[in-house]
Design an enzyme around this catalytic site. Structure first.
Site, PDB file in Angstrom:
ATOM      1  N   HIS A  27      34.882  29.125  40.214  1.00  0.00           N
ATOM      2  CA  HIS A  27      33.941  30.220  40.004  1.00  0.00           C
ATOM      3  C   HIS A  27      33.016  30.376  41.211  1.00  0.00           C
ATOM      4  CE1 HIS A  27      35.022  29.355  35.772  1.00  0.00           C
ATOM      5  NE2 HIS A  27      34.822  30.634  35.607  1.00  0.00           N
ATOM      6  N   ASP A  50      43.647  34.634  37.252  1.00  0.00           N
ATOM      7  CA  ASP A  50      42.324  34.271  36.764  1.00  0.00           C
ATOM      8  C   ASP A  50      41.361  35.365  37.249  1.00  0.00           C
ATOM      9  OD1 ASP A  50      40.331  32.857  35.491  1.00  0.00           O
ATOM     10  OD2 ASP A  50      40.677  30.983  36.560  1.00  0.00           O
TER      11      ASP A  50
END
Length: 483
Positions: free
Chosen positions: A184, A256
């Protein structure tokens, strides 16, 4: 239809978009009608079963069976259980039991519940082999550190979810379990050569594919020992070569979230979308906060890449065909009823106790706070619902003697979550247990580290059912009345 409109609809067919609120905005409904493949719901879209069922009904009517997706892993990563925690233990707890039939039953029940709420695609299970104890993004989301254990439970989870009526998604290919970084925020490294990758990371993906998994989600990681120095999501040799050709996966490949810094931090989301499609991905998960104008920019970038010859039109057509096939599969699925008691039963089987627990009398319960990861979000955890007066503390802002004074003449229970990852938590716990060797420690993360104490309870997760199973062991008088 003009060539430009055809390209725009093909580009739309590769998009899995988020939106802002608990109702579908006009841009989302119009986009679905114009060919957007589907939507992905997050915490900000869900407030309760009735609300999300009605929302999903409205979304499904906007187009011909769009994909309606979410990240619902059970355990710590839950969207439908945000308010009180999940009714299903996560992968670490199921891996601790290591009973594939139990894993299958839990996921069948979860899948049936999701289908009843109107979902058609679950971005689960995580089939990463968590070989790094301080992994900041996987941890309890993994079935464990043994590749064969992960593989057999991965196959069971995939089978169960799809029996429940939703398409499963094995993630995070080619394996996020050996990383020390969170994708992230940055681009993590997996230090594995080809041989190790096949023996460890890829074993669960092979099992999931053999179990008939309908989709696989790529990871934003790099594997320099394979000669790869960018995100796996954008690397043709891994997506099209390894996954599609070598492993023989013929289903839908999903990225993702493209708003993660590990994939788009240096190039932006529109360019990451183009490169992901070119590498062999079919469905672009855009992330949580990528809304109307940004979606339009991503669509435009894809169309322009085709016009410029950077992205072959055939590749875009192939991606659109695979998302259409996934939508057709979800349209045809029935569901197998689940067992609504299975979640708590599984959580009870997962609990481990080291030492002598005995009977507690009017315990002082202290919870040491731990930051929630990006994938987890703010979900309640701990023993407070079952032990009145439970206090949540910051390990860096409280002294051990303050806690010890409060617990004078009473049993002391300290609840932690991944204590091995937080030095201040370990230091506080060590000091407490030195002064009070009769302390009971409850670990609601991975039990990698434990202090010297009277009893150490491991739940392998902080889902509501994991917490309840610990409260039962500790003899809470309120368990029976509120569970």
């Amino acid at each position: 239809m003009s060539a430009d409109r055809s390209l725009e609809r093909l580009a739309n067919a590769t998009l899995l978009v988020p939106f802002e609120a608990e109702h579908a905005p006009r841009w989302t409904l119009d986009g679905l009608a114009d060919g957007i493949a589907g939507v992905c719901l997050f915490h900000n879209n869900i407030s309760g079963p009735e609300q999300v069922t009605e929302l999903n009904r409205r979304l499904s009517e906007a187009a011909d069976d769009p994909l309606i997706a979410l990240d619902e892993e059970g355990g710590d990563v839950t969207r439908i259980g945000q308010a009180a925690g999940s009714d299903y233990p996560g992968n670490a707890a199921l891996g601790a039991v290591d009973d594939p039939e139990l894993t299958r039953s839990v996921h069948r029940t979860l899948g049936a519940r999701l289908r009843a709420l109107g979902f058609t695609l679950d971005l689960a299970p995580s089939v990463d082999v968590n070989t790094v104890a301080d992994n900041p993004v996987i941890g309890t989301r993994s079935f464990g550190a043994d590749a064969e254990l992960v593989a057999r439970n991965a196959a069971a989870a995939v089978t169960g979810l799809q029996e429940g009526g939703v398409a499963a998604c094995a993630k995070h290919f080619p394996g996020h379990g050996a990383t020390h970084q969170d994708s992230h925020h940055e681009l993590p490294v997996v230090d594995a050569d080809t041989d190790l990758l096949h023996r460890r990371e890829l074993l669960p993906f092979r099992a999931a594919i053999q179990a008939g998994v309908r989709s696989v989600l790529t990871a934003h990681i790099q594997l320099p020992r394979l000669g790869q120095h960018g995100p796996a999501t954008l690397t043709p040799s891994l997506v099209n070569g390894l996954l599609r050709t070598e492993l023989g996966f013929d289903g839908m490949i999903i990225t993702d979230a493209l708003d993660m810094r590990g994939v788009s931090g240096d190039i932006g989301i529109p360019e990451a979308a183009v490169r992901a499609l070119s590498a062999g991905c079919d469905l672009l998960c855009l992330g949580r906060y990528v809304y109307a104008d940004q979606v339009a920019a991503i669509r435009a970038a894809i169309v322009e890449a085709v016009r410029e010859g950077r992205l072959p039109a055939e590749r875009l057509e192939d991606a659109a065909a695979r998302t259409a096939a996934a939508r057709a599969w979800t349209r045809s699925r029935g569901t197998v009823p689940g067992d609504e008691e299975i979640g708590l039963a599984a959580a009870r089987r997962a609990v481990r106790v080291e030492g002598e627990l005995g009977r507690l009398s009017d315990p002082v319960v202290i919870e040491v706070d731990a930051p929630a990861g990006m994938a987890v979000g703010e979900v309640p955890w701990g023993l407070a619902p079952w032990f009145s007066g439970t206090e949540r503390i910051d390990a860096s802002a409280v002294r051990a003697d303050e806690i010890l004074s409060r617990a004078t003449g009473r049993d002391l229970v300290v609840v932690v979550r991944d204590a091995h990852r937080y030095p201040r938590t370990r230091a506080l716990l060590t000091e407490l247990c030195a002064a009070r060797p009769d302390t009971v420690v409850v670990e609601m993360g991975l039990p990698v580290w434990r202090p010297q104490c009277r009893a150490h309870v491991s739940t392998y997760g902080a889902a509501r059912v994991n917490c309840l199973s610990a409260a039962e062991l500790l003899g809470s008088a309120t368990v029976a009345s509120i569970r």
